[in-house]
Design a protein around this motif. Structure first.
Motif, mmCIF file in Angstrom:
data_model
loop_
_atom_site.group_PDB
_atom_site.id
_atom_site.type_symbol
_atom_site.label_atom_id
_atom_site.label_comp_id
_atom_site.label_asym_id
_atom_site.label_seq_id
_atom_site.Cartn_x
_atom_site.Cartn_y
_atom_site.Cartn_z
ATOM 1 N N ILE A 120 7.649 -22.969 9.067
ATOM 2 C CA ILE A 120 8.472 -23.907 9.830
ATOM 3 C C ILE A 120 9.836 -24.002 9.147
ATOM 4 C CG2 ILE A 120 8.700 -26.263 10.684
ATOM 5 C CD1 ILE A 120 6.363 -24.689 11.915
ATOM 6 N N VAL A 121 10.901 -23.772 9.904
ATOM 7 C CA VAL A 121 12.250 -23.820 9.342
ATOM 8 C C VAL A 121 12.885 -25.166 9.692
ATOM 9 C CG1 VAL A 121 14.527 -22.746 9.283
ATOM 10 C CG2 VAL A 121 12.470 -21.323 9.552
ATOM 11 N N ALA A 122 13.222 -25.922 8.660
ATOM 12 C CA ALA A 122 13.826 -27.246 8.863
ATOM 13 C C ALA A 122 15.298 -27.112 9.257
ATOM 14 C CB ALA A 122 13.687 -28.074 7.595
ATOM 15 N N ALA A 123 15.834 -28.214 9.699
ATOM 16 C CA ALA A 123 17.228 -28.220 10.163
ATOM 17 C C ALA A 123 18.190 -27.789 9.067
ATOM 18 C CB ALA A 123 17.590 -29.603 10.680
ATOM 19 N N ASP A 124 17.845 -28.090 7.790
ATOM 20 C CA ASP A 124 18.736 -27.724 6.693
ATOM 21 C C ASP A 124 18.441 -26.332 6.140
ATOM 22 O OD1 ASP A 124 16.343 -28.111 5.403
ATOM 23 O OD2 ASP A 124 17.241 -29.177 3.691
ATOM 24 N N THR A 175 12.762 -15.950 6.389
ATOM 25 C CA THR A 175 11.563 -16.022 7.223
ATOM 26 C C THR A 175 11.829 -16.839 8.479
ATOM 27 O OG1 THR A 175 10.087 -15.815 5.326
ATOM 28 C CG2 THR A 175 9.159 -16.782 7.324
ATOM 29 N N ALA A 176 11.403 -16.287 9.611
ATOM 30 C CA ALA A 176 11.624 -16.966 10.888
ATOM 31 C C ALA A 176 10.577 -18.042 11.120
ATOM 32 C CB ALA A 176 11.596 -15.952 12.033
ATOM 33 N N ASP A 177 10.931 -19.011 11.895
ATOM 34 C CA ASP A 177 10.007 -20.074 12.297
ATOM 35 C C ASP A 177 9.034 -19.489 13.325
ATOM 36 O OD1 ASP A 177 8.778 -22.317 13.517
ATOM 37 O OD2 ASP A 177 10.514 -23.573 13.043
ATOM 38 N N ASN A 178 7.735 -19.442 12.982
ATOM 39 C CA ASN A 178 6.745 -18.902 13.932
ATOM 40 C C ASN A 178 5.912 -19.999 14.578
ATOM 41 O OD1 ASN A 178 4.888 -19.687 11.995
ATOM 42 N ND2 ASN A 178 4.242 -17.596 11.464
ATOM 43 N N GLY A 179 6.290 -21.239 14.317
ATOM 44 C CA GLY A 179 5.633 -22.360 14.968
ATOM 45 C C GLY A 179 4.306 -22.761 14.382
ATOM 46 N N GLY A 180 3.878 -22.118 13.273
ATOM 47 C CA GLY A 180 2.574 -22.472 12.738
ATOM 48 C C GLY A 180 2.429 -22.342 11.243
#
Length: 689
Positions: free
Chosen positions: A127-131, A119-124
């Motif tokens: 949220i995809v963390a650095a790890d 799943t992509a980070d869509n900003g809301g």
């Protein structure tokens, strides 16, 4: 790991424990924050969210391992969440605010999903963390722009659009613009899958665009399966967006309680329902447009525009002489309780099949309050308040059929100032099955009701308070750039061919005020006027130019098929009635005050007196009468002769008993002779002497 306060990014990469955060924030504030984030609807209790798992199997005795005890922890912002690693799936982090400087706005509870790696980070909502941890927002009912980084009063295009896209995949499928907030954007589209967009936030156009908020239907490369309710939005076109709300590919939906303002771009629309739409309610909206002053400043500026499939701007009438109806995709649109101000048109409808316009208040349209044109079918227009249009209150034109205009209040005292002034209600160019009933009409219109090239129509129960400057009811068979001189109540209009005659109409139960013609009928342009019934009309005021005025280029255009079966009210002070072809225009005349009126006697003079009005005639001078003109077969006359008046027997015109002339005696007015006209000859029926 730092303890004792909410971390900022400058201080650490990891979240703080919930117990320490509660000590810093205060228990009440934290609980409120959790509830506002939707914990109560997430399946996680407030107490579990605050204090962690169900004792985690240690009966609450593990007091030295606060991280293990307390479970969920807090982050100051979404950016801090992106730097937070989860120990395992199911870990929960509370984000205090989307930004560190906006606590309480845009934050919420996020759940770690370590099974998801795509799943992509869509900003809301994701949220995809650095790890690589996917943090997923728990409460998405509803989503809001602040959850995607929007700030009140700032440019928020990306955040708002991202939120709308994300809403399509949530359980509630809803998106709310926060009450009182301002969202400055370019243009937002609602994708298929979003069921509700609402809130009392302001969406403000910051770019010159075609539409500010729209559904992505077929004309935008999307699909026609959108079902979305739009409620209570404040849509500010800000003089930049041409259209406020545009629906395409939408069905079974509503637009209600919205305000659309800032409309000042020519060709603009407050709310537009485009093609591939069905079963839509537009209700309780307020639309404010710029004034079209002087008239013609804007080509069109519509409060509500409904555009279905049409063959041309004139519905095919302009090219084929008869309406052309394309395949139908837009049906069942209802406009009710809307308030629309200024612009050129209040509600403009093109090609719609089945629709209702009811209970709307429309004021200040420079052209028409409600315009159905072209090719609209099965439409009801009722119970509207229509004010201060400069051309017409309701216009029905170019191939419209089965239209009801009923119970409207229509008033304008500014229409006469414009050369476009036509009628409070007008129907023309191949209208079929038209009912105009029980409307209250006042103002300085040229006509209260105007019809041309219309068939199967009824005009009944209308109240013409002031009366039209030409006629209360005007019916004509054609448009002409130059009207015949004797058609004194007709108005020159640009000629565009239409195939139909005007026929099969009923005029009844109307109440006529004013001083010009109550009813004007005119047949010219080679098109006929036939099968017209007039009955139970009430005409107020004796100082009127005409009660009924009939003009025909030729008798064949009105082939004896106007029936008059009741006109009451004030007796006209003048002639009151006129026909350029006499009684040849009428099939039957009965009980018409001042026309066919047995309570009055009409005094005539000359050798060929007109008996257009009757039935009681008094020959008031010593003329020798050789014929009674302007009569019709089936007409009866009762003629009283004054002294010296003579009726001459002529087998080709007047046939008297014994073929002998009759002369009035020296005692004025004693002799009465009755006649019946048959085969174009007056036959004596009886005499009283």
């Amino acid at each position: 790991m730092l303890r004792g306060k909410v971390l900022h990014m400058s201080e650490a990469k990891a979240p703080i424990s919930r117990r320490k955060a509660l000590a810093a924030l205060g228990m009440a504030g934290a609980a409120i924050s959790l509830l506002a984030s939707g914990v109560s609807g997430s399946g996680i209790s407030v107490s579990k969210a605050v204090y962690g798992g169900e004792n985690n199997g240690n009966n609450g005795n593990n007091k030295n391992n606060e991280e293990e005890c307390c479970g969920p922890v807090m982050a100051a912002s979404i950016e801090q969440l992106r730097n937070t690693a989860a120990a395992g799936s199911g870990d929960v982090v509370w984000v205090v605010g989307y930004y560190a400087d906006t606590p309480g706005s845009g934050g919420g509870a996020f759940l770690a999903d370590l099974t998801d790696t795509t799943t992509a980070d869509n900003g809301g909502t994701a949220i995809v963390a650095a790890d690589g941890t996917r943090w997923k927002r728990i409460d998405t009912s509803p989503l809001a722009p602040e959850m995607f980084g929007a700030r009140n009063g700032e440019y928020s295009q990306a955040a708002c659009q991202a939120g709308l896209l994300a809403a399509a995949g949530t359980a509630s499928r809803s998106f709310r613009f926060t009450d009182g907030f301002v969202y400055r954007v370019a243009s937002l589209y609602i994708p298929s899958g979003v069921a509700k967009v609402y809130g009392r936030g302001e969406i403000r156009a910051e770019s010159v665009v075609d539409q500010l908020l729209y559904t992505k239907g077929p004309i935008f490369g999307g699909t026609a399966d959108i079902r979305c309710d739009i409620e209570e939005l404040y849509v500010n076109c800000n003089g930049k967006a041409r259209q406020g709300i545009l629906l395409n590919g939408v069905s079974d939906s509503t637009v209600s309680g919205c305000t659309v303002t800032g409309l000042s771009v020519s060709g603009g629309n407050g709310i537009r329902v485009a093609t591939n739409c069905s079963n839509i309610d537009l209700s309780g909206n307020t639309i404010r447009m710029s004034k079209d002053n002087p008239v013609g400043t804007y080509v069109t500026l519509n409060g509500i525009l409904i555009t279905a499939e049409i063959a041309s701007d004139y519905g095919g009438v302009d090219t084929a002489g008869a309406p052309v109806y394309p395949a139908v995709t837009t049906t069942d649109i209802r406009c009710s309780g809307n308030r629309i101000y200024d612009g050129t048109h209040g509600i403009h409808v093109r090609g719609l099949v089945r629709g209702e316009m009811s209970g709307n208040t429309i004021n200040g349209s420079s052209h028409r309050n409600i315009n159905l044109s072209p090719a609209c079918r099965r439409i009801a227009v009722y119970g509207n308040q229509l004010h201060n249009a400069r051309s017409s209150g309701v216009n029905v034109a170019w191939g419209c059929e089965r239209v009801i205009v009923e119970g409207n209040v229509i008033s304008s005292y500014v229409s006469s100032a414009e050369n476009t002034d036509d009628a409070a209600i007008q129907v023309y160019k191949d209208g079929t099955g038209i009912t105009i009933a029980n409307n209250n009409i006042s103002g300085d219109w040229k006509y209260g009701v105007f019809l041309s090239q219309v068939k199967h129509f009824t005009v009944t129960g209308n109240n013409f308070i002031d009366g039209g400057s030409l006629a209360n009811i005007g019916i004509e068979t054609d448009f002409a750039p130059t009207v015949p001189a004797a058609a004194i109540y007709s108005k020159a209009r640009s000629a565009v061919a239409a195939a139909t005659d005007t026929y099969n109409g009923t005029i009844s139960g109307n109440v006529h005020g004013g001083t010009s013609a109550a009813i004007s009928l005119a047949a010219f342009g080679g098109k006929s006027l036939r099968e017209i019934g007039i009955g139970t009309e009430t005409v107020r005021g004796s100082a009127r130019s005409h009660v009924l005025y009939v003009y025909a280029d030729a008798a064949s255009l009105i082939p004896g098929s106007i029936d008059v079966s009741g006109i009451g009210g004030s007796y006209p002070s003048g002639a009151g009635y006129y026909s350029s072809i006499g009684r040849a225009a009428f099939g039957r005349i009965a009980d018409a005050v001042g026309f066919e009126d047995p309570t009055r006697e009409i005094v005539v003079t000359g050798s060929t007196p007109s008996v257009f009005r009757g039935p009681n005639i008094a020959v008031g001078d010593a003329s020798t009468i050789t014929d009674f003109v302007d009569g019709a077969n089936g007409q009866r006359l009762s003629v009283r002769l004054f002294a010296g008046a003579t009726i001459v027997n002529d087998d080709g015109k007047i046939r008297l008993k014994g073929a002998a002339n009759i002369t009035g005696d020296s005692t004025a007015g004693r002799k009465i002779v009755t006649f019946m006209r048959r085969a174009n000859i007056w036959f004596e029926e009886s005499r009283n002497f």
